[in-house]
Design a protein around this motif. Structure first.
Motif, PDB file in Angstrom:
ATOM      1  N   LEU A   5      39.871  38.230  39.932  1.00  8.76           N
ATOM      2  CA  LEU A   5      39.431  39.624  39.883  1.00  8.76           C
ATOM      3  C   LEU A   5      37.950  39.736  39.544  1.00  8.76           C
ATOM      4  CD1 LEU A   5      40.130  42.614  40.002  1.00  8.76           C
ATOM      5  CD2 LEU A   5      40.883  42.480  37.629  1.00  8.76           C
ATOM      6  N   GLN A   9      34.805  41.521  41.730  1.00  4.59           N
ATOM      7  CA  GLN A   9      33.847  42.493  41.218  1.00  4.59           C
ATOM      8  C   GLN A   9      32.406  42.021  41.439  1.00  4.59           C
ATOM      9  OE1 GLN A   9      35.481  42.621  37.237  1.00  4.59           O
ATOM     10  NE2 GLN A   9      36.598  44.528  37.640  1.00  4.59           N
ATOM     11  N   ARG A  69      38.844  46.346  49.681  1.00  9.01           N
ATOM     12  CA  ARG A  69      40.047  46.158  48.866  1.00  9.01           C
ATOM     13  C   ARG A  69      39.697  46.026  47.382  1.00  9.01           C
ATOM     14  NH1 ARG A  69      44.550  47.708  51.640  1.00  9.01           N
ATOM     15  NH2 ARG A  69      44.548  46.772  53.743  1.00  9.01           N
ATOM     16  N   ALA A  70      38.614  45.343  47.100  1.00 10.77           N
ATOM     17  CA  ALA A  70      38.207  45.146  45.708  1.00 10.77           C
ATOM     18  C   ALA A  70      37.874  46.470  45.046  1.00 10.77           C
ATOM     19  CB  ALA A  70      37.013  44.201  45.638  1.00 10.77           C
ATOM     20  N   ARG A  71      37.210  47.358  45.793  1.00  9.36           N
ATOM     21  CA  ARG A  71      36.876  48.666  45.231  1.00  9.36           C
ATOM     22  C   ARG A  71      38.142  49.486  44.971  1.00  9.36           C
ATOM     23  NH1 ARG A  71      31.602  49.608  49.167  1.00  9.36           N
ATOM     24  NH2 ARG A  71      30.155  48.337  47.908  1.00  9.36           N
ATOM     25  N   ILE A  73      40.977  48.200  44.191  1.00  9.72           N
ATOM     26  CA  ILE A  73      41.548  47.600  42.977  1.00  9.72           C
ATOM     27  C   ILE A  73      40.832  48.135  41.738  1.00  9.72           C
ATOM     28  CG2 ILE A  73      41.808  45.439  41.692  1.00  9.72           C
ATOM     29  CD1 ILE A  73      42.226  44.064  44.429  1.00  9.72           C
ATOM     30  N   ASP A  74      39.500  48.230  41.810  1.00  8.66           N
ATOM     31  CA  ASP A  74      38.736  48.764  40.676  1.00  8.66           C
ATOM     32  C   ASP A  74      39.161  50.186  40.347  1.00  8.66           C
ATOM     33  OD1 ASP A  74      37.266  46.560  40.042  1.00  8.66           O
ATOM     34  OD2 ASP A  74      35.543  47.084  41.287  1.00  8.66           O
ATOM     35  N   GLN A  76      42.077  51.518  40.921  1.00  4.33           N
ATOM     36  CA  GLN A  76      43.394  51.447  40.297  1.00  4.33           C
ATOM     37  C   GLN A  76      43.293  51.010  38.841  1.00  4.33           C
ATOM     38  OE1 GLN A  76      46.489  52.257  41.546  1.00  4.33           O
ATOM     39  NE2 GLN A  76      45.348  53.132  43.272  1.00  4.33           N
ATOM     40  N   LEU A  77      42.403  50.057  38.580  1.00  3.16           N
ATOM     41  CA  LEU A  77      42.214  49.594  37.201  1.00  3.16           C
ATOM     42  C   LEU A  77      41.648  50.694  36.328  1.00  3.16           C
ATOM     43  CD1 LEU A  77      40.821  45.994  37.780  1.00  3.16           C
ATOM     44  CD2 LEU A  77      43.057  46.621  36.844  1.00  3.16           C
TER      45      LEU A  77
END
Length: 305
Positions: A5, A9, A69-71, A73-74, A76-77
């Motif tokens: 993760l 980022q 996808r990473a954004r 995930i961010d 969601q976090l």
């Protein structure tokens, strides 16, 4: 396929800035550390993520797809962190709450309305039942908080539960409007030694309460009817089949043919308590519910004064 993760980022920062040096400044890494982490991420995913050029770097098509996808995930976090803050503050969450029928029919609506007004993010999951099933649900951790009741002769004793009294619920008498004691201010139980009685069936504690109090008053009550609930007992009283004792909380709805009378202090009240598992730390949401219960009960006491 497994992606770290933190490295995702880092890739997002590189994509925003188009420079490993700028990403390093933002994240407080060295440029070489950023480069190493990107290389490790490429190895994890098995694709090239950045292309180096004279003025810096740019994301490959695969790199851009990963960053999207990473954004997500961010986001969601960040949402998860907000949820946890709300839960920690007692503004959201679900409280599994057990109540007995007379409370559910009288004061529970005030509790539900009050909770919606003050803490709309808290969801109340209500289970209404008799006392023994509620205690079992508490012991098996299927309820966070429940209301119980008892009399001086059958106090709830359970080391696994934390029990706190919130209401002393007076015992009252219900008679027909044409009963000779219908206009008395306060009634002694001994005045009713010749009356027929209507009691709750099935070994209900209120029936034993009558037997114990009548014994203290010097008589043995004659039971004419065993009823299944308090509305049925009122109907039997209205029909002239006898008189009955019941908790005051059960008289929120009174038939026109009957009257409710205060009894002398020799007839003790029932104790209504909150109960929760002793070995479970209560959530802030359940503590907020318990505070609201005290407020609702206080208002009820004032209205009965």
């Amino acid at each position: 396929m497994k992606a770290d993760l933190t490295r995702l980022q880092i890739l997002s920062a590189v994509g925003r800035h188009g420079s490993m040096a700028a990403a390093a400044d933002e994240l407080r890494y060295t440029s070489s550390a950023i480069s190493q982490q990107i290389s490790k991420l490429e190895s994890e995913l098995g694709v090239e993520l950045v292309e180096r050029h004279a003025r810096g770097v740019r994301l490959t098509e695969a790199g851009r797809a990963v960053v999207v996808r990473a954004r997500a995930i961010d986001e969601q976090l960040d949402g998860m962190k907000d949820d946890l803050r709300e839960l920690a503050g007692g503004f959201t969450g679900t409280v599994r709450f057990g109540v007995f029928p007379t409370f559910a029919a009288s004061l529970l609506p005030d509790v539900v309305i009050g909770l919606r007004e003050t803490h709309p993010g808290i969801r109340l999951s209500v289970h209404s039942s008799r006392i023994a099933p509620l205690q079992e649900l508490l012991e098996t951790r299927q309820l966070d908080l429940a209301l119980t009741w008892d009399y001086p002769w059958n106090r709830t004793v359970d080391e696994g539960l934390t029990v706190r009294e919130i209401l002393s619920d007076s015992t009252v008498l219900i008679v027909r409007r044409d009963h000779e004691l219908a206009h008395a201010d306060t009634v002694e139980l001994s005045d009713l030694s010749n009356d027929d009685w209507i009691v709750r069936a099935g070994g209900h504690p209120t029936a034993e309460h009558l037997w114990r109090c009548a014994h203290t008053a010097g008589f043995r009550p004659t039971v004419a009817v065993e009823a299944s609930d308090y509305q049925e007992t009122q109907a039997m009283v209205a029909a002239g089949l006898g008189v009955t004792l019941c908790p005051q909380l059960a008289t929120s709805y009174v038939r026109g043919e009957v009257v409710v009378k205060r009894l002398a202090a020799s007839v003790p009240p029932r104790r209504i308590c909150t109960a929760r598992p002793s070995d479970v730390k209560p959530s802030v949401a359940s503590l907020r519910l318990e505070g609201l219960l005290h407020k609702v009960v206080k208002g009820y006491n004032l209205s009965q004064g």
